[in-house]
Design an enzyme around this catalytic site. Sequence first.
Site, mmCIF file in Angstrom:
data_model
loop_
_atom_site.group_PDB
_atom_site.id
_atom_site.type_symbol
_atom_site.label_atom_id
_atom_site.label_comp_id
_atom_site.label_asym_id
_atom_site.label_seq_id
_atom_site.Cartn_x
_atom_site.Cartn_y
_atom_site.Cartn_z
ATOM 1 C CD GLU A 94 -3.193 0.596 2.133
ATOM 2 O OE1 GLU A 94 -4.345 1.008 1.939
ATOM 3 O OE2 GLU A 94 -2.862 -0.008 3.181
ATOM 4 C CG HIS A 139 7.337 -30.069 0.240
ATOM 5 N ND1 HIS A 139 7.754 -31.353 -0.023
ATOM 6 C CD2 HIS A 139 8.114 -29.625 1.259
ATOM 7 C CE1 HIS A 139 8.730 -31.683 0.812
ATOM 8 N NE2 HIS A 139 8.968 -30.650 1.604
ATOM 9 C CE LYS A 159 -12.140 1.605 1.066
ATOM 10 N NZ LYS A 159 -11.658 2.495 2.137
#
Length: 436
Positions: A288, A309, A426
């Site tokens: 951010e 793995h 948003k």
Amino acid sequence: MIKTNLNFTNLNVKELSTLYQKKVTDINNELEANAKNEDGWLGWINFPFAYEEDIIFQDSWKRMKALALKLQKEIQVLVVVGIGGSYLGARAAIDMIQGLFNSTAPVKIIYMGNTMSSTYVRQVLSYLKDKEFAINVISKSGTTTEPAIAFRLLKELLVKQKQNKTVVNSRIIATTDKTRGVLHDLAIEEEYESFIIPDNIGGRYSVLTPVGIFPMMVAGINCEEIIAGAQLAAKACKSDKIDINQAYLYAVTRYHLYKTNNKAVEILVSYELQMQMFCEWWKQLFGESEGKDGKGLLPTSVIFSTDLHSMGQFIQEGSKMFFETVIKVKRPNEDINIPIDKKNNDQLNYLTKYSLHDINNIALQGTIEAHSDEIVGKTPNILLEWDTMDSKMFGYASYFFMKACAVSAKLLGVDPFNQPGVEVYKKKMFTLLGKK
């Protein structure tokens, strides 16, 4: 003394001071001057000393501690309601310090408001139906969608459970803005206990403020040690000299790899499962802060040897757009020895001279050698050596990364403290939902 030691493989860092010292000195002077003048979002730089030097936060500390002790006698669960920096710091600390199966913590901490997954939310609410719980809702505004939904649902459950307004209101703690906002006003109206989010500290830099400290206190964390570690880091990371300030050395090294070696991805590696949420906190901090204007390293993380793995093949032999930053813990919170088996059918008796932590760190060393090998690995590695995973180490490490992040973003030429891109989703979501 706690410190973070940096070691390097396949990295020529001798020229870093010559290349970047002037730029880093200018950035350091800017950060220190603005923090002193209380400009911008730099309150976190000196905040480790606020609980000793600022009357408001001296009072906050006393009230947080008293309330935490009170709740430890009354509740089984504290629900931390927040998203991003409003919950990640506390969760990172609690997991790192106490581990994932701690049986001695006085209160279980769980999290809501960090997702809109209906299954998760319904399951949490079902889990809480027969539990004594309190709510710590964390938001500057009180209107952030995810936490606001969670708070409404949790409050409804608490009201049904208690059917007593006085008891309900005593079980709700607001961590919010000092003077304004929906949550601030509600806390005054309903007489919730409340703590302040400082005006000049953004969410991803707020872990040492009441945002992170209060849930840690309720969980039984030694927060005096958290702050002591952060204070040590604040002093150690104050010099502008790259060869003295390890946070700045880390910042310029990752910038140098990005700029000159086309390393656009940084993989944070831990060999401890309890560090997974610390890695998530780190990812938000750097992602951010740096990801703007078409710039920035992509922060990602793995837990080894688990991910060896799955991701190990790609890291060893895949495309080389990344470097690794490895956290090595010298002393674990707990350790265990490998028992001798007379039959030795699993052929593990050769390991009985080691503890499990010894084996884990040998795996770490072997993996660094494999990944950084000039022929088959070709991946630069930065090694961060920590003494422990205790409270003081968390305080030190969180401040170390915040200071490094601010300098790293400034080296890129972006503002470390805004997040305009976060607002885009948003707005789109609100339009689709029909919000006026």
